[in-house]
Design an enzyme around this catalytic site. Sequence first.
Site, PDB file in Angstrom:
ATOM      1  N   TYR A 100       4.844  -2.761   2.948  1.00 27.40           N
ATOM      2  CA  TYR A 100       5.439  -3.737   2.023  1.00 27.40           C
ATOM      3  C   TYR A 100       4.833  -3.598   0.626  1.00 27.40           C
ATOM      4  O   TYR A 100       4.692  -4.591  -0.094  1.00 27.40           O
ATOM      5  CB  TYR A 100       5.285  -5.173   2.538  1.00 27.40           C
ATOM      6  N   HIS A 101       4.527  -2.357   0.217  1.00 26.85           N
ATOM      7  CA  HIS A 101       3.923  -2.101  -1.093  1.00 26.85           C
ATOM      8  C   HIS A 101       4.916  -1.391  -2.007  1.00 26.85           C
ATOM      9  O   HIS A 101       4.591  -0.399  -2.664  1.00 26.85           O
ATOM     10  CB  HIS A 101       2.656  -1.250  -0.932  1.00 26.85           C
ATOM     11  N   LEU A 102       6.137  -1.873  -2.078  1.00 30.98           N
ATOM     12  CA  LEU A 102       7.195  -1.230  -2.863  1.00 30.98           C
ATOM     13  C   LEU A 102       6.877  -1.308  -4.351  1.00 30.98           C
ATOM     14  O   LEU A 102       6.415  -2.330  -4.848  1.00 30.98           O
ATOM     15  CB  LEU A 102       8.535  -1.902  -2.586  1.00 30.98           C
TER      16      LEU A 102
ATOM     17  N   HIS B 156       3.788   2.593   0.901  1.00 29.67           N
ATOM     18  CA  HIS B 156       2.835   3.115   1.872  1.00 29.67           C
ATOM     19  C   HIS B 156       3.440   3.006   3.264  1.00 29.67           C
ATOM     20  O   HIS B 156       3.766   1.901   3.716  1.00 29.67           O
ATOM     21  CB  HIS B 156       1.528   2.326   1.805  1.00 29.67           C
TER      22      HIS B 156
END
Length: 541
Positions: A473-475, A299
Amino acid sequence: MTTDTFDYVIVGSGAAGAILAARLGEDSTLSICVLEAGPRDWHPYLHLPAGFIKVLFNPDFTWQFSSEPTEWTGGRRVPLPQGRTAGGSTAINGLVYNRGQAEDYDGWAAQGNPGWSYEELLPCFKRSERRIGPGDDALRGRSGPVPVTDIDWQHPVCEAFLEGAGELGLPRNPDYNGATQAGVGYFQRTIHHGLRQGTAPTFLTPALKRGNVALRSNAHATGIVFDGLRATGVRYRRGGANGQTEVVRARCEVIVCAGAVNTPKLLQLSGIGPAEWLQRAGIPVRHALPGVGQHLKDHFSVRLVARAKNAVTINELARAPRLWNQAARWLAGQPSVLALSPSLAHFFWQSRPGLARPDLQGVFAPASYRAGYVGMLDDYPGMTCGVWQHRPQSSGWVRLASGDPFADPLVQPNYLAHEDDRRVLLYGVRLARKLLQTRALAPYVAAETMPGPDVQADDELLDYVRRYGVSSYHLNGTARMGPASDATAVVDAQLRVHGIAGLRVADASVMPDIPSANTCAASMMIGEKAADLVRAQPARP
């Protein structure tokens, strides 16, 4: 070199790995070894909610990854820190508990992954959760290890923001993790009694006390050990690049839970991945699997900032002398800025009429950070409204930069490469701006400072996004789940790596598509689901 043996070896102790280890350890006949590249979660800042900003960019507790620069990031490398300690990113994240939408998981199942529909996954969500607050018990867990609480700190600017959202037709939603996500309200968070509730204190630490789960910290996995095409253990170094090489064997299975960057990295180091990539890095090809490291999604968010008036914001409360009062309140168990998540209020909404479900998520807080100074609050009263697109179509990759297991891999999310992503995010920026300009919020807004009132045209706003957009930080997605007929799939619906025996993956990298949410809750669910799948298969002698 020392070698010992366990029934299961788990690489990574994060959202999924800690839960998986704890659940498998409930069977006292099994032995489980967890390898964690970072240290134990000993530092107080890992437990104080406001302490996240002190550890987020500290390499002692995080992997300091960054994206490869592109046109749509203005030639910048975007920081991508990931947790590197017991509990993984649950020890450093923004503390928001957000499951996403039922349609996300129904979509996973529809891609050839039986058992992964929302109805089938709901028991896994509920099992981890101890919801403290209102909610439908048919949808919310009440007895799990992870407390999920409502905010106990009230601020007039937050209330004005939510009231103003109503002016624009966004309804209040008392439970975005319930029947519907759409609307506005306060975030639910993994904070209880003033402390962060990551998967280390809630799952892993109690499991270690049972005696059949062992945690090896500062143990950097450098490769999976094989017997032909069967995984039989993990090679690692204790204490860094110059540490001693050790091997831990697995009687039953090796399960990789190292996250969306380190999981494909470890698979590639072990000779599993796209043959061309492996050969370029000097890694012998053990099993060519084209999807390893592909389909990376994240995101990409952008924040608007306004100078506040007529209110004391977190910017002032987090500085002495007011900070000392906040510390005293925290010590007394009273509401305090030290026990807050970075984002307090949310909005979930559609970027255009006619959409069946939200494709935007927004965040709000009576606080603001200086431009270009991550984690440094502005020296004036401020507020921030941020937004990102739920389901971006742009995707990228993670691949080895070299055969050195201690070298960071190349990470390229390809933010905003797809035209639709730019259109949706641009609408989101305009919506966030409208939310800062409502009648209800007007008494508290002195002026918009970023991007500022002079930035109005689409190309100007996109340039602002290009220069100031950041990762959420939504890898995820780099070892995506799918049937063997899908050339991009890495694991099957049982989370078993295609073509390799005794090897599974259980973390955000298996997500077939990015969920409409922060990814922590979904990753914890994957840990629960993985435990069910492993326990359903008799242990190999």
